[in-house]
Design an enzyme around this catalytic site. Structure first.
Site, PDB file in Angstrom:
ATOM      1  N   ASN A  75       0.802  -1.240   0.000  1.00 40.52           N
ATOM      2  CA  ASN A  75       0.000   0.000   0.000  1.00 40.52           C
ATOM      3  C   ASN A  75       0.834   1.288   0.000  1.00 40.52           C
ATOM      4  O   ASN A  75       0.331   2.332  -0.406  1.00 40.52           O
ATOM      5  CB  ASN A  75      -1.020  -0.004   1.149  1.00 40.52           C
ATOM      6  CG  ASN A  75      -0.373  -0.085   2.510  1.00 40.52           C
ATOM      7  OD1 ASN A  75       0.717  -0.635   2.646  1.00 40.52           O
ATOM      8  ND2 ASN A  75      -1.028   0.447   3.515  1.00 40.52           N
ATOM      9  N   GLY A 102       2.438  -5.065   7.464  1.00 45.62           N
ATOM     10  CA  GLY A 102       1.457  -5.841   6.701  1.00 45.62           C
ATOM     11  C   GLY A 102       0.296  -6.245   7.575  1.00 45.62           C
ATOM     12  O   GLY A 102      -0.099  -5.511   8.488  1.00 45.62           O
ATOM     13  N   SER A 103      -0.222  -7.436   7.328  1.00 44.84           N
ATOM     14  CA  SER A 103      -1.456  -7.847   7.999  1.00 44.84           C
ATOM     15  C   SER A 103      -1.167  -8.400   9.401  1.00 44.84           C
ATOM     16  O   SER A 103      -0.042  -8.811   9.712  1.00 44.84           O
ATOM     17  CB  SER A 103      -2.158  -8.918   7.168  1.00 44.84           C
ATOM     18  OG  SER A 103      -1.363 -10.081   7.135  1.00 44.84           O
ATOM     19  N   GLY A 132       1.907 -10.836  10.610  1.00 44.92           N
ATOM     20  CA  GLY A 132       2.719 -10.235  11.677  1.00 44.92           C
ATOM     21  C   GLY A 132       2.840 -11.169  12.872  1.00 44.92           C
ATOM     22  O   GLY A 132       3.937 -11.369  13.411  1.00 44.92           O
ATOM     23  N   GLU A 142       4.516  -3.517  12.145  1.00 45.70           N
ATOM     24  CA  GLU A 142       3.450  -2.530  11.987  1.00 45.70           C
ATOM     25  C   GLU A 142       2.322  -3.241  11.276  1.00 45.70           C
ATOM     26  O   GLU A 142       2.496  -3.724  10.151  1.00 45.70           O
ATOM     27  CB  GLU A 142       3.922  -1.332  11.151  1.00 45.70           C
ATOM     28  CG  GLU A 142       4.897  -0.422  11.859  1.00 45.70           C
ATOM     29  CD  GLU A 142       4.363   0.195  13.136  1.00 45.70           C
ATOM     30  OE1 GLU A 142       3.128   0.232  13.333  1.00 45.70           O
ATOM     31  OE2 GLU A 142       5.194   0.605  13.962  1.00 45.70           O
ATOM     32  N   CYS A 175      -3.197   1.866   6.690  1.00 45.04           N
ATOM     33  CA  CYS A 175      -3.403   1.320   8.031  1.00 45.04           C
ATOM     34  C   CYS A 175      -3.889   2.418   8.979  1.00 45.04           C
ATOM     35  O   CYS A 175      -4.453   2.117  10.025  1.00 45.04           O
ATOM     36  CB  CYS A 175      -2.121   0.667   8.549  1.00 45.04           C
ATOM     37  SG  CYS A 175      -0.678   1.688   8.353  1.00 45.04           S
ATOM     38  N   GLU A 189       8.916   3.141  14.507  1.00 44.20           N
ATOM     39  CA  GLU A 189       9.605   3.479  13.265  1.00 44.20           C
ATOM     40  C   GLU A 189       9.654   4.993  13.130  1.00 44.20           C
ATOM     41  O   GLU A 189       8.870   5.714  13.707  1.00 44.20           O
ATOM     42  CB  GLU A 189       8.848   2.904  12.066  1.00 44.20           C
ATOM     43  CG  GLU A 189       8.766   1.395  12.098  1.00 44.20           C
ATOM     44  CD  GLU A 189       8.466   0.807  10.737  1.00 44.20           C
ATOM     45  OE1 GLU A 189       9.403   0.664   9.936  1.00 44.20           O
ATOM     46  OE2 GLU A 189       7.298   0.490  10.472  1.00 44.20           O
TER      47      GLU A 189
END
Ligand code: NDP
Length: 478
Positions: free
Chosen positions: A149, A225-226, A230, A247, A281, A458
């Site tokens: 994304n 990601g998802s 994760g 994340e 997200c 991050e």
């Protein structure tokens, strides 16, 4: 058809297995063909990174600065061309694609500065005649696993701090969007990145991603990601005692209080909910609206949503591009059906057949919803927002926090008291007042709580936590 290979050491390497990169705005447009690797490709990248690490660890801050600065400058100079590639492979509008490309440039230039600013502590010992030094060292070889994304910004905000602090990198971009990561690899290579310091291995998550996570010589994994992937990665890294940063998703609340200025609240909610096709997200997926302003808000929000122009990402009039692929589109359409099954009133959300053959969906509002519905518990990741009516501020905060996620939370109000209280009470890593829940700066920390994030933050100076390890030295002068 242009073929694109992997960067291992100083070489562009083909592993065969070329996969087409398809434009979701028009599936007849094939952007290029990318060679996908496997576990043996990761092995080759690890060997190159192992060879490069000692010299890069010991490189001067000036050398690291100069590389990252040159990469940032080159990305900026090529922003129109890279932004167009981004919009073609991911489907966000050209303005968003160019904006994201500039963000990647800014991230590289920020960390060029950070490479020069590394500091430690010099402390007195509790024992006589001894000095204590606390210094930071690179973690080693880091594996970066990125989603589709934000195909240039997310790779940039993982690669730049990793290199700034002296690590070697192996990145696996998302299967759906290898193009932008490939361009970053080209630019790093052209800007003189020493062989093996940066390596690109494209391929499937279940193959290349899994090999990165399980390889014993890779010291840390940064993943976006998802939730399901994760959790799987965290379990493996825990078992292997590997440093990990995750994340994941969000189900971000945007509270609209009775005293909100609708000329601020509605654009913020339209942006947060629908821009980038809702594939963020940080998207505002739960619009929590106080009863006194509910009807006026819904009226204006509906009008604004229905005025949005959905279309080909490269068309300058387009405000909402296509959904990224058929799988994500079908998932979104299933959630629209689920909203009806859960007795929400649904406005929009239907599949659109436009001139070009792409994955188009009308933005959707779900009205009359409650927070226990699945549409309000699960991340949809499409252009869909729910409206939840609440009695007062206290109920708004309770509903906002009643979620497994905790990435971003927003409030629209003209009350300083309520804004202040919301900042204190929101169970989220980021809080926005009179702003969309999405849209952040690059020089400050990004991340969340609960099911949204795991590990160190991050971005900004906080990135040093993940990409370095601390050493405490004791020196007795005798
Ligand atoms: P994934 O979590 O599957 O993909 C993210 C990255 O992880 C990709 O590079 C993927 O590779 C890789 N990956 C997949 N499986 C593994 C594995 N076993 N080991 C290591 N790496 C792996 O997300 P999807 O792209 O499938 O999207 C599904 C949903 O995830 C979306 O609908 C959305 O809800 C959410 N999502 C959230 C994002 C966020 O920013 N929080 C970003 C993207 C998605 P590959 O692409 O080859 O599968």
């Amino acid at each position: 058809m242009t073929k694109h290979d992997n960067l291992i050491g100083a070489e562009w390497v083909s592993f065969g297995n070329y996969q087409d990169n398809i434009n979701p705005s028009d599936i007849s447009d094939v952007i290029g063909s990318y060679s996908y690797g496997d576990a043996s490709s990761v092995e080759a990248a690890v060997e190159a990174a192992n060879g490069a690490f000692p010299a890069w660890r010991d490189a001067t801050p000036q050398a690291r600065h100069d590389l990252l600065d040159a990469v940032g400058n080159t990305i900026a100079a090529r922003k129109d061309e890279i932004g167009r590639l981004l919009s073609r492979e991911e489907g966000k509008t050209l303005a968003e694609g160019i904006g994201e490309t500039m963000r990647a440039s800014q991230v590289f230039k920020f960390f060029a500065g950070e490479a020069l600013r590394q500091v430690g502590d010099l402390q007195s010992s509790v024992r006589p005649g001894i000095d204590v030094e606390v210094t930071r060292e690179p973690v080693g070889i880091v594996g970066l696993i990125t989603p589709w994304n934000f195909p240039i910004a997310i790779p940039a905000w993982k690669i730049a701090p990793a290199l700034a602090y002296g690590n070697c990198v192996i990145i696996k971009p998302a299967d759906l969007t290898p193009g932008c990561a490939h361009v970053i690899a080209e630019i790093l290579h052209e800007c003189g990145c020493p062989p093996g310091v940066f390596n690109l291995v494209m391929g499937r998550g279940s193959v290349v991603g899994e090999a990165l996570v399980t390889h014993p010589d890779i010291n840390a994994i940064s993943f976006t990601g998802s939730v399901a992937t994760g959790h799987h990665i965290a379990e493996t890294c825990g078992r292997l005692r590997k440093k990990v940063q995750l994340e994941m998703g969000g189900k971000n609340p945007m509270v609209v209080l009775n005293d909100a200025d609708l000329s601020v609240a509605v654009p913020a909610c339209v942006n947060g909910t629908f821009f980038s096709t809702g594939q963020r997200c940080t998207a505002s997926s739960r619009l929590i609206v106080e009863a006194g302003i509910h009807d006026a808000f819904v009226d204006e929000m509906t009008k604004a949503m229905q005025a949005l122009k959905v279309g080909n990402a490269l068309d300058s009039a387009t405000q909402i591009g296509p959904v990224v692929d058929a799988k994500q589109l079908n998932s979104n359409l299933e959630y629209v059906d689920l909203a009806r099954t859960e007795a929400a009133e649904v406005i929009g959300g239907e599949r659109l057949e436009l001139d070009a053959n792409g994955f188009y969906q009308a933005p959707a509002l779900f009205l009359g919803t409650s927070n226990d519905m699945r549409i309000n518990r699960e991340e949809i990741f499409g252009p869909c927002g729910s409206v939840l009516k609440v009695a007062d501020f206290d109920e708004a905060v309770a509903v906002a926090n009643d979620t497994d996620f905790g990435l971003s939370a927003g409030i629209c109000t003209q009350s300083l008291k309520h804004a202040r209280e919301f900042k204190r009470q929101a169970a989220a890593g980021m809080v926005m007042v009179n702003l969309p829940t999405a849209g952040v700066d690059y020089h400050v920390p990004f991340g969340g709580r609960k099911g949204s994030s795991f590990g160190a933050r991050e971005q900004g100076r906080y990135a040093v936590e993940f990409y370095t390890t601390v050493k405490t030295s004791y020196v007795y002068a005798g």
